[in-house]
Design a protein around this motif. Structure first.
Motif, PDB file in Angstrom:
ATOM      1  N   ASP A 547      -5.286  36.241   9.032  1.00  0.00           N
ATOM      2  CA  ASP A 547      -6.135  37.258   9.648  1.00  0.00           C
ATOM      3  C   ASP A 547      -7.270  37.670   8.728  1.00  0.00           C
ATOM      4  OD1 ASP A 547      -4.861  37.330  12.027  1.00  0.00           O
ATOM      5  OD2 ASP A 547      -4.080  39.375  11.847  1.00  0.00           O
ATOM      6  N   ILE A 548      -7.089  37.549   7.431  1.00  0.00           N
ATOM      7  CA  ILE A 548      -8.087  37.975   6.452  1.00  0.00           C
ATOM      8  C   ILE A 548      -8.634  36.741   5.742  1.00  0.00           C
ATOM      9  CG2 ILE A 548      -8.504  39.323   4.367  1.00  0.00           C
ATOM     10  CD1 ILE A 548      -6.298  41.216   5.223  1.00  0.00           C
ATOM     11  N   LYS A 549      -9.943  36.622   5.807  1.00  0.00           N
ATOM     12  CA  LYS A 549     -10.635  35.502   5.161  1.00  0.00           C
ATOM     13  C   LYS A 549     -11.500  36.048   4.034  1.00  0.00           C
ATOM     14  CE  LYS A 549     -13.936  31.783   6.078  1.00  0.00           C
ATOM     15  NZ  LYS A 549     -14.802  31.144   7.111  1.00  0.00           N
ATOM     16  N   VAL A 550     -11.325  35.510   2.833  1.00  0.00           N
ATOM     17  CA  VAL A 550     -12.069  35.980   1.663  1.00  0.00           C
ATOM     18  C   VAL A 550     -13.428  35.280   1.622  1.00  0.00           C
ATOM     19  CG1 VAL A 550     -12.087  36.223  -0.828  1.00  0.00           C
ATOM     20  CG2 VAL A 550      -9.921  36.375   0.422  1.00  0.00           C
ATOM     21  N   ILE A 551     -14.479  36.084   1.556  1.00  0.00           N
ATOM     22  CA  ILE A 551     -15.841  35.558   1.446  1.00  0.00           C
ATOM     23  C   ILE A 551     -16.324  35.593  -0.001  1.00  0.00           C
ATOM     24  CG2 ILE A 551     -18.204  35.771   2.278  1.00  0.00           C
ATOM     25  CD1 ILE A 551     -16.155  35.001   4.411  1.00  0.00           C
ATOM     26  N   LYS A 552     -16.012  36.667  -0.697  1.00  0.00           N
ATOM     27  CA  LYS A 552     -16.469  36.819  -2.085  1.00  0.00           C
ATOM     28  C   LYS A 552     -15.486  37.699  -2.831  1.00  0.00           C
ATOM     29  CE  LYS A 552     -20.790  37.807  -2.780  1.00  0.00           C
ATOM     30  NZ  LYS A 552     -22.050  38.585  -2.879  1.00  0.00           N
ATOM     31  N   TYR A 553     -15.281  37.363  -4.107  1.00  0.00           N
ATOM     32  CA  TYR A 553     -14.444  38.170  -4.989  1.00  0.00           C
ATOM     33  C   TYR A 553     -14.988  38.009  -6.384  1.00  0.00           C
ATOM     34  CZ  TYR A 553     -10.164  40.269  -6.934  1.00  0.00           C
ATOM     35  OH  TYR A 553      -9.256  41.087  -7.588  1.00  0.00           O
ATOM     36  N   THR A 554     -15.655  39.058  -6.892  1.00  0.00           N
ATOM     37  CA  THR A 554     -16.337  38.945  -8.167  1.00  0.00           C
ATOM     38  C   THR A 554     -16.500  40.332  -8.779  1.00  0.00           C
ATOM     39  OG1 THR A 554     -18.328  38.091  -9.264  1.00  0.00           O
ATOM     40  CG2 THR A 554     -18.626  39.137  -7.125  1.00  0.00           C
ATOM     41  N   SER A 555     -17.088  40.374  -9.948  1.00  0.00           N
ATOM     42  CA  SER A 555     -17.385  41.631 -10.631  1.00  0.00           C
ATOM     43  C   SER A 555     -18.880  41.888 -10.593  1.00  0.00           C
ATOM     44  CB  SER A 555     -16.903  41.585 -12.088  1.00  0.00           C
ATOM     45  OG  SER A 555     -17.607  40.583 -12.807  1.00  0.00           O
ATOM     46  N   CYS A 556     -19.237  43.143 -10.808  1.00  0.00           N
ATOM     47  CA  CYS A 556     -20.638  43.556 -10.807  1.00  0.00           C
ATOM     48  C   CYS A 556     -21.071  43.819 -12.239  1.00  0.00           C
ATOM     49  CB  CYS A 556     -20.816  44.802  -9.932  1.00  0.00           C
ATOM     50  SG  CYS A 556     -22.490  45.402  -9.833  1.00  0.00           S
ATOM     51  N   SER A 557     -21.733  42.871 -12.822  1.00  0.00           N
ATOM     52  CA  SER A 557     -22.125  42.979 -14.235  1.00  0.00           C
ATOM     53  C   SER A 557     -23.360  43.844 -14.433  1.00  0.00           C
ATOM     54  CB  SER A 557     -22.381  41.575 -14.804  1.00  0.00           C
ATOM     55  OG  SER A 557     -23.406  40.919 -14.079  1.00  0.00           O
ATOM     56  N   GLY A 558     -24.039  44.225 -13.330  1.00  0.00           N
ATOM     57  CA  GLY A 558     -25.250  45.024 -13.479  1.00  0.00           C
ATOM     58  C   GLY A 558     -24.989  46.501 -13.688  1.00  0.00           C
ATOM     59  N   ILE A 559     -23.775  46.979 -13.425  1.00  0.00           N
ATOM     60  CA  ILE A 559     -23.431  48.386 -13.629  1.00  0.00           C
ATOM     61  C   ILE A 559     -22.732  48.501 -14.983  1.00  0.00           C
ATOM     62  CG2 ILE A 559     -22.189  50.361 -12.711  1.00  0.00           C
ATOM     63  CD1 ILE A 559     -24.447  49.470 -10.936  1.00  0.00           C
ATOM     64  N   LYS A 560     -23.387  49.194 -15.914  1.00  0.00           N
ATOM     65  CA  LYS A 560     -22.886  49.217 -17.296  1.00  0.00           C
ATOM     66  C   LYS A 560     -22.775  50.634 -17.837  1.00  0.00           C
ATOM     67  CE  LYS A 560     -25.115  44.769 -18.108  1.00  0.00           C
ATOM     68  NZ  LYS A 560     -26.047  43.967 -18.952  1.00  0.00           N
ATOM     69  N   THR A 561     -22.561  51.597 -16.964  1.00  0.00           N
ATOM     70  CA  THR A 561     -22.447  52.989 -17.409  1.00  0.00           C
ATOM     71  C   THR A 561     -21.015  53.390 -17.714  1.00  0.00           C
ATOM     72  OG1 THR A 561     -22.302  53.715 -15.100  1.00  0.00           O
ATOM     73  CG2 THR A 561     -24.495  53.652 -16.097  1.00  0.00           C
ATOM     74  N   SER A 562     -20.084  52.459 -17.624  1.00  0.00           N
ATOM     75  CA  SER A 562     -18.675  52.747 -17.884  1.00  0.00           C
ATOM     76  C   SER A 562     -18.082  51.615 -18.715  1.00  0.00           C
ATOM     77  CB  SER A 562     -17.926  52.902 -16.549  1.00  0.00           C
ATOM     78  OG  SER A 562     -16.534  52.944 -16.741  1.00  0.00           O
ATOM     79  N   ASP A 563     -16.878  51.839 -19.222  1.00  0.00           N
ATOM     80  CA  ASP A 563     -16.214  50.771 -19.953  1.00  0.00           C
ATOM     81  C   ASP A 563     -15.510  49.795 -19.015  1.00  0.00           C
ATOM     82  OD1 ASP A 563     -14.306  52.495 -19.094  1.00  0.00           O
ATOM     83  OD2 ASP A 563     -13.233  52.679 -20.994  1.00  0.00           O
ATOM     84  N   HIS A 564     -15.592  50.044 -17.721  1.00  0.00           N
ATOM     85  CA  HIS A 564     -15.092  49.121 -16.703  1.00  0.00           C
ATOM     86  C   HIS A 564     -16.281  48.550 -15.919  1.00  0.00           C
ATOM     87  CE1 HIS A 564     -10.656  50.109 -16.645  1.00  0.00           C
ATOM     88  NE2 HIS A 564     -11.132  51.150 -17.342  1.00  0.00           N
ATOM     89  N   ARG A 565     -16.147  47.318 -15.508  1.00  0.00           N
ATOM     90  CA  ARG A 565     -17.126  46.732 -14.593  1.00  0.00           C
ATOM     91  C   ARG A 565     -16.565  46.832 -13.175  1.00  0.00           C
ATOM     92  NH1 ARG A 565     -19.800  47.398 -18.272  1.00  0.00           N
ATOM     93  NH2 ARG A 565     -21.001  45.927 -19.519  1.00  0.00           N
ATOM     94  N   PRO A 566     -17.383  47.222 -12.234  1.00  0.00           N
ATOM     95  CA  PRO A 566     -16.892  47.284 -10.848  1.00  0.00           C
ATOM     96  C   PRO A 566     -16.488  45.902 -10.355  1.00  0.00           C
ATOM     97  CG  PRO A 566     -18.975  48.464 -11.110  1.00  0.00           C
ATOM     98  CD  PRO A 566     -18.771  47.682 -12.363  1.00  0.00           C
ATOM     99  N   VAL A 567     -15.537  45.883  -9.446  1.00  0.00           N
ATOM    100  CA  VAL A 567     -15.091  44.656  -8.783  1.00  0.00           C
ATOM    101  C   VAL A 567     -15.359  44.817  -7.289  1.00  0.00           C
ATOM    102  CG1 VAL A 567     -13.119  43.183  -8.243  1.00  0.00           C
ATOM    103  CG2 VAL A 567     -13.366  44.155 -10.539  1.00  0.00           C
ATOM    104  N   ILE A 568     -15.927  43.786  -6.692  1.00  0.00           N
ATOM    105  CA  ILE A 568     -16.260  43.835  -5.272  1.00  0.00           C
ATOM    106  C   ILE A 568     -15.618  42.654  -4.556  1.00  0.00           C
ATOM    107  CG2 ILE A 568     -18.429  45.057  -5.644  1.00  0.00           C
ATOM    108  CD1 ILE A 568     -19.891  42.416  -5.371  1.00  0.00           C
ATOM    109  N   GLY A 569     -15.318  42.878  -3.289  1.00  0.00           N
ATOM    110  CA  GLY A 569     -14.757  41.819  -2.453  1.00  0.00           C
ATOM    111  C   GLY A 569     -15.334  41.915  -1.044  1.00  0.00           C
ATOM    112  N   VAL A 570     -15.641  40.782  -0.479  1.00  0.00           N
ATOM    113  CA  VAL A 570     -16.173  40.703   0.888  1.00  0.00           C
ATOM    114  C   VAL A 570     -15.173  39.902   1.720  1.00  0.00           C
ATOM    115  CG1 VAL A 570     -18.090  39.978   2.347  1.00  0.00           C
ATOM    116  CG2 VAL A 570     -18.535  40.820   0.022  1.00  0.00           C
TER     117      VAL A 570
END
Length: 624
Positions: A547-570
């Motif tokens: 039922d769930i199809k993964v389109i994208k799974y990656t991190s967002c390297s452009g946001i650097k205001t924290s010690d964590h990088r955001p992770v996004i999934g489509v």
């Protein structure tokens, strides 16, 4: 020749003008005015020029060629030719008076038999014509013959009439359109050119598959394929499908069934908006480290440039969020713009969960419910725990959970306890019906929904020294993180079945998202020298396979205001038709947030244009 068969004064004067030295005894010719004689002379000159071009072979494809001249001796050429032509012409004029075909109406010629071309290029009347009848049945192209020698032999056919052959179609006639409107009306009622783009995109994507709602389908059947009327209504009502007043009277969204044809959440509406029955989800998780200052631009987080299309839902989970939660939500609205509205927002301490939806899809959402769970011993401390949001979209139930588990490299068991407490204590759903109660488990909230997404800072680490981890990272090729994930605590526990039972994760092809120095891409340089790890994850679970199809799974390297990088999934998620007996959201959203976000967006755009204008008008002066 006049209607009575006699020559008009104009034709007789032309003959006098062509032979200046001839004597004509007819009184009618003497009465001809000099103006008519001049006009006929000009006409004869034109015929001479035409005849000259014809004799030189310059005859058009549709111009008949005159018959060849008879061979005459030199002694009789000067006197007998004109006399012979005149006699023939007078005789034919007298015969034409007695010819009933000459005195008939012009429409009678259309009733004659099909004609055949004569050898001289003229058209003969009847199936066959003898040589003796040619002089009386053939009409020349002009009644003037005495001005040019080429046309002298054609004087015998001055009084005849050309019989036009009936026009026959070259092929089968086209079928008549089954339309109640004329071509002018159809052109006037066409959909605007801007609206045609939607139809073209739909045909390209859906393979000419049409999807109409109930009202549109019944309307087309009633109107008998009257495309002009439908186009007229669509032109009046923009690109929305027309609705009959009877449907407005009868249709009710308070009652319905899964097989009902009029349900708001039924199959017809679902196919109209989602022909492939899949909805797009954009999920982002980010540990903000409690920073007060937000990034100047969130486009990289929500609208990456490598994505072709925006998604239908945006779900953002934040751990250790900024102190001003309202400011965070306003920034999200400003970034997504007027296409999206905030469907719901929930929080648990510094855990924030926000759901945005395309504004034209909000009518198909149920009421939204949320619940929270704290995993701290002291419940007033809300830095660790989970917040969940649940709703139904058409006939598919969704559950989104963002959580923050216990930190520490070796505290794997504590993190498993956090998970178990959340799945047991998260009280959802509350008033929403379970779409499949036979597959639900009272002790696990994730079994009570069709599609479940769980994301956040799970704090699972890589069970390896930092030096070894950096060595493996330097050896990775083409994003192959398999050697690193062999030491991932979460992957190991999921394989053992001790946590996130029934959940899946897309393949990881990005570097660890923790822990980095703020403002750069260098991992922890403090005295603790923390090991890079995949603490931020997005997991999913579904009741039906695939039922769930993964389109994208990656991190967002452009946001650097924290010690964590955001992770996004489509993701593309399967939808199913539903019933109207669920509590509908009735289009509710945060209107104040929407207006504030749009106001900021406009203000930002105006400032940008003003800055560009000032930059283009400014000059730089240099002193040498």
């Amino acid at each position: 020749m006049t209607e009575n068969g006699e020559d008009s004064p104009l034709h007789q004067s032309c003959e006098v003008a062509g032979k200046g030295d001839s004597v004509v005894s007819d009184s009618r010719l003497l009465a001809t005015s000099s103006e008519d004689a001049k006009l006929c002379k000009e006409h004869n000159d034109a015929l001479k020029f035409t005849a000259k071009k014809n004799t030189e072979g310059e005859i058009g494809p549709h111009q008949p060629r005159p018959p060849s001249l008879p061979r005459l001796s030199k002694s009789s050429k000067s006197s007998s030719v004109e006399e012979t032509v005149r006699n023939r012409w007078l005789r034919n004029s007298q015969e034409s008076l007695s010819d009933p075909a000459e005195t008939g109406s012009s429409t009678d010629s259309l009733k004659d038999n099909q004609t055949a071309p004569a050898p001289g290029g003229l058209v003969l009347s009847g199936a066959a014509t003898t040589k003796n009848d040619q002089d009386s049945n053939v009409r020349p192209r002009s009644a003037v013959t005495t001005g040019s020698p080429v046309f002298r032999d054609r004087g015998s056919s001055l009084s005849t009439k050309v019989r036009l052959s009936p026009v026959q179609p070259t092929g089968p006639l086209p079928a008549l359109e089954k339309s109640f409107a004329s071509a002018t009306l159809r052109a006037a009622n066409r959909i605007d050119r801007d609206c045609l783009d939607y139809a073209m995109l739909a045909r390209e994507k859906l393979g000419e598959r049409l999807h109409r709602n109930l009202s549109d389908s019944r309307l087309l059947e009633t109107m008998g394929s009257d495309s002009a009327s439908v186009n007229s209504m669509r032109s009046t009502y923009s690109v929305l499908s027309p609705i009959r007043p009877q449907d407005v009277r009868n249709r009710s969204f308070l009652e319905g069934s899964l097989l009902g044809s009029g349900a708001l959440l039924g199959a017809e509406e679902l196919d109209r908006y989602f022909p492939d029955r899949r909805v797009g989800l954009y999920i982002a998780t980010w540990n903000m480290q409690g920073e007060k200052g937000l990034p100047a631009n969130l486009d990289d987080l929500l609208l990456p440039t490598d994505s072709e299309f925006a998604q239908d839902f945006y779900i953002i989970g934040v751990q250790e969020g900024c102190p001003d939660r309202r400011e965070w939500e306003t920034r999200l609205q400003e970034t997504l713009g007027p296409y999206y509205v905030m469907l719901y927002a929930a929080s648990h301490g510094v855990l924030y969960l926000t759901v945005f939806v395309r504004r034209d899809l909000i009518w198909f959402c149920s009421e939204v419910e949320h619940a929270t769970v704290t995993t701290r011993i002291i419940s007033q401390i809300k830095t660790k725990g989970a917040v969940g949001v649940a709703f139904t979209f058409f006939g598919t139930s969704f559950l989104f959970i963002t959580s923050h588990f216990t930190s520490g490299d070796a505290k794997v068991y504590e993190r498993i306890l956090d998970y178990n407490k959340i799945v047991e204590a998260l009280a959802l759903p509350k008033g929403l019906p379970d779409t499949n109660p036979y597959r639900s488990t009272p002790s696990d909230v994730t079994t009570r929904f069709d599609q479940v997404f769980w994301f956040g800072d799970f704090n699972f680490r890589l069970s390896k020294d930092r030096v070894d981890v950096e060595t493996i990272m330097n050896r990775t090729v083409n994003g192959d993180m398999g050697p690193l994930l062999e030491h991932d605590q979460l992957s190991k526990e999921m394989n053992d079945g001790s946590i996130f039972k029934g959940f899946q994760e897309a393949p990881i092809h990005f570097l660890p998202t923790y822990k980095l120095d703020i403002g750069c891409d260098i991992y922890d340089t403090t005295s603790k020298q923390r090991t890079p790890s995949y603490t931020d994850r997005i997991l999913f679970r579904n009741r039906q396979a695939d039922d769930i199809k993964v389109i994208k799974y990656t991190s967002c390297s452009g946001i650097k205001t924290s010690d964590h990088r955001p992770v996004i999934g489509v993701f593309q998620v399967k939808l199913r038709p539903g019933r109207d007996n669920i509590p509908l959201g009735a289009g509710q959203f945060d209107r104040g947030l929407y207006l504030e976000g749009i106001r900021r967006r406009i203000t930002r755009e105006l400032k940008r244009r003003e800055a560009m204008k000032n930059h283009s008008s400014s000059t730089i002066c240099t002193i040498s």
